[in-house]
Design an enzyme around this catalytic site. Structure first.
Site, mmCIF file in Angstrom:
data_model
loop_
_atom_site.group_PDB
_atom_site.id
_atom_site.type_symbol
_atom_site.label_atom_id
_atom_site.label_comp_id
_atom_site.label_asym_id
_atom_site.label_seq_id
_atom_site.Cartn_x
_atom_site.Cartn_y
_atom_site.Cartn_z
ATOM 1 N N SER A 171 0.819 -1.209 0.000
ATOM 2 C CA SER A 171 0.000 0.000 0.000
ATOM 3 C C SER A 171 0.852 1.259 0.000
ATOM 4 C CB SER A 171 -0.917 0.030 1.223
ATOM 5 O OG SER A 171 -1.703 1.213 1.179
ATOM 6 N N LYS A 204 -4.711 -6.801 3.302
ATOM 7 C CA LYS A 204 -4.678 -5.680 2.348
ATOM 8 C C LYS A 204 -6.086 -5.373 1.835
ATOM 9 C CE LYS A 204 -2.937 -2.533 -0.396
ATOM 10 N NZ LYS A 204 -3.858 -2.216 -1.426
ATOM 11 N N HIS A 234 -7.765 -3.473 4.480
ATOM 12 C CA HIS A 234 -7.172 -2.116 4.451
ATOM 13 C C HIS A 234 -7.898 -1.279 3.398
ATOM 14 C CE1 HIS A 234 -4.612 0.781 2.331
ATOM 15 N NE2 HIS A 234 -4.009 1.014 3.469
ATOM 16 N N ASN A 235 -8.071 -1.852 2.224
ATOM 17 C CA ASN A 235 -8.721 -1.099 1.146
ATOM 18 C C ASN A 235 -10.187 -0.819 1.462
ATOM 19 O OD1 ASN A 235 -6.252 -1.484 -0.070
ATOM 20 N ND2 ASN A 235 -7.108 -1.920 -2.070
ATOM 21 N N GLU A 265 -10.136 2.007 3.598
ATOM 22 C CA GLU A 265 -9.783 3.151 2.714
ATOM 23 C C GLU A 265 -11.042 3.684 2.013
ATOM 24 O OE1 GLU A 265 -6.460 2.367 -0.128
ATOM 25 O OE2 GLU A 265 -7.886 2.853 -1.700
#
Ligand code: 6PG
Length: 465
Positions: free
Chosen positions: A130, A184, A187-188, A191
């Site tokens: 990232s 991940k 995480h996105n 986000e």
């Protein structure tokens, strides 16, 4: 003679930046690309770093250039291209070699590939990277899955190129097979939610209070000096204050209100639901992007119904606290999904470590993440962030502002899907007695599904008449 510590296959934006970062940290890197005419421009861009970069025109030459056991980082589109690449490269590899997929891959694919490779002596790593291009070039945050053997191979290199938070590298081996790619993905998802909630506050100020974009940008820049400090707050402020060179208008006013998505936010929601969780802030964000695509229908509906907008009368401090509450809740939901996945897939994910490696380099880096890492270190009951004392104290202050903001937005007819989704989750979670007793009764009434009875073991049925 094999000279390279690592191979980078794929010289797109992220692959090029990571190769340069590795070379800059003293590693010898061999590179190649499917379209070989990309290689010469990349070498020219590398300038003095090209002394530590060995370009290769063929896959065989690329593999032969690597010291054994080999480490190859693939930065190529996820899905079928990665499967085709594995088929092409594995016959050239030998026991102990590691293949890394550094793209935004579906963790189910990563699990499947890692399992398929398990008996071959080769190792498959799914690694979330990232930070966009700038992060990849100067210090990304990296979420590594895979075997301990691969981690030992990779560790010196990824620790050298990672972002640093107070000196500590923002990279960790999080678990086997798909653990890195799953983290991940979440995480996105966070986000997406954070971007959406910032956009919702922008919408309230723009459409409710008729502020122009630079004024909203200046407010966000001010917030970025306080508890809301984050990469996304900062870039939103700058984007809102930027002017279009052609028209002199704010840039955001000449940009169409339609946002695309590559899928990781949607995957987070799908996986959350499959895990029996709800990530309503992220769902709100994914849905908002989907609705944004229906520009023509929105235009027609506005003509038909008229935009029902009234004044908001919310203070800047209330909006700031509301955004803080939304940010805490979206992270709490994301970490809850991580916890559920960790149980199901037996990954032993460490939420404190994840929060720590998200403190620098990645897109969701923020002042909040340091507090979340501390909250997880204090071991909140049942892994629920909202049950940690430190977070509870912050929510006690911020939730009334979120409630006031959502109420005002609803009354004014302004959409806040992510902020309201977070509040609904909080309100459901903080009621010891919910309303699912009636759901149980309904299910038993029409389908004889049975219900649990308070204070008794077993399944019961009602005589519904
Ligand atoms: C990152 C980002 C990145 C992602 C973009 C675009 O952590 O650096 O998450 O990996 O590709 O943010 O994602 P969408 O196109 O789905 O918005």
């Amino acid at each position: 003679m094999a000279s390279a510590d690592i191979g980078v296959y794929g010289l797109g934006t992220m692959g090029s930046a990571l190769a340069l970062n590795l070379a800059g940290k003293g590693f010898t890197v061999t590179v190649t690309n499917r379209e070989i005419d990309w290689i010469a421009p990349f070498m020219a861009e590398a300038e003095e770093l090209s002394a530590r970069i060995v370009p290769q025109q063929t896959l065989a030459g690329f593999v032969a250039e690597l010291k054994t056991p080999r480490v190859i980082l693939f930065m190529i589109p996820s899905g079928a291209p990665m499967d085709a690449m594995i088929d092409a490269v594995t016959p050239l590899l030998s026991e102990g070699d590691t293949i890394i997929d550094g793209g935004n891959a579906d963790f189910h694919d990563t699990r499947r590939r890692a399992q398929a490779m398990a008996d071959t002596g080769l190792h498959y790593v799914g690694m979330g990277v990232s930070g966009g291009e700038a992060g990849a070039r100067t210090g990304p945050s990296m979420m590594v899955g895979g075997t301990d053997h691969s981690w030992q191979q990779l560790r010196p290199m990824v620790e050298a190129i990672a972002a640093r938070y107070r000196g500590a590298p923002c990279v960790a081996h999080l678990g086997p097979d798909g653990a890195g790619h799953f983290v991940k993905t979440v995480h996105n998802g966070i986000e997406y939610a954070d971007m959406q909630m910032i956009a919702e506050i922008y919408g309230l100020l723009r459409d409710g209070d008729h502020w122009d974009a630079p004024r909203i940008g200046a407010l966000f820049a001010h917030w970025n000096e306080g508890p809301l400090e984050s990469f996304l707050t900062a870039i939103s402020a700058r984007a809102l204050m930027a002017l279009d060179a052609e028209t002199g208008q704010p840039m955001v006013d000449v940009i169409a209100d339609r946002a695309g998505q590559k899928g990781t936010g949607r995957w987070t929601v799908i996986e959350a639901l499959k895990l029996g969780q709800s990530a309503s802030t992220i769902e709100g964000a994914v849905a908002a992007r989907a609705w944004s695509a229906e520009a023509e229908a929105r235009r027609m509906a506005e003509t038909l119904y008229g935009p029902e907008t009234g004044p908001l009368n919310l203070s800047e401090e209330t909006l700031e606290s509301a955004l803080m509450a939304g940010r805490i809740l979206s992270h709490a939901q994301g970490f809850r999904v991580l916890d559920a996945a960790s149980d199901l897939y037996d990954w032993s994910l460490d939420p404190a470590r994840i929060a720590e490696i998200w403190r620098a380099g990645c897109i969701i880096r923020s002042a909040l993440l340091d507090d979340l890492a501390a909250a997880f270190r204090s071991d909140p009951p049942q892994g629920h962030l909202v049950l940690s004392d430190g977070i509870a104290a912050r929510l006690a202050v911020a939730i009334p502002a979120l409630r006031q903001t959502v109420a005002a937005a609803v009354t004014a007819g302004l959409p806040v899907p992510a902020l309201s989704g977070g509040l609904q989750w909080y309100d459901s979670l903080t009621r010891a007695r919910g309303t699912a007793n009636l759901i149980q009764a309904q299910r038993d009434f029409f389908g004889h599904h049975g219900f649990e009875r308070i204070g008794a073991e077993g399944t019961f049925h009602g005589k519904w008449g």
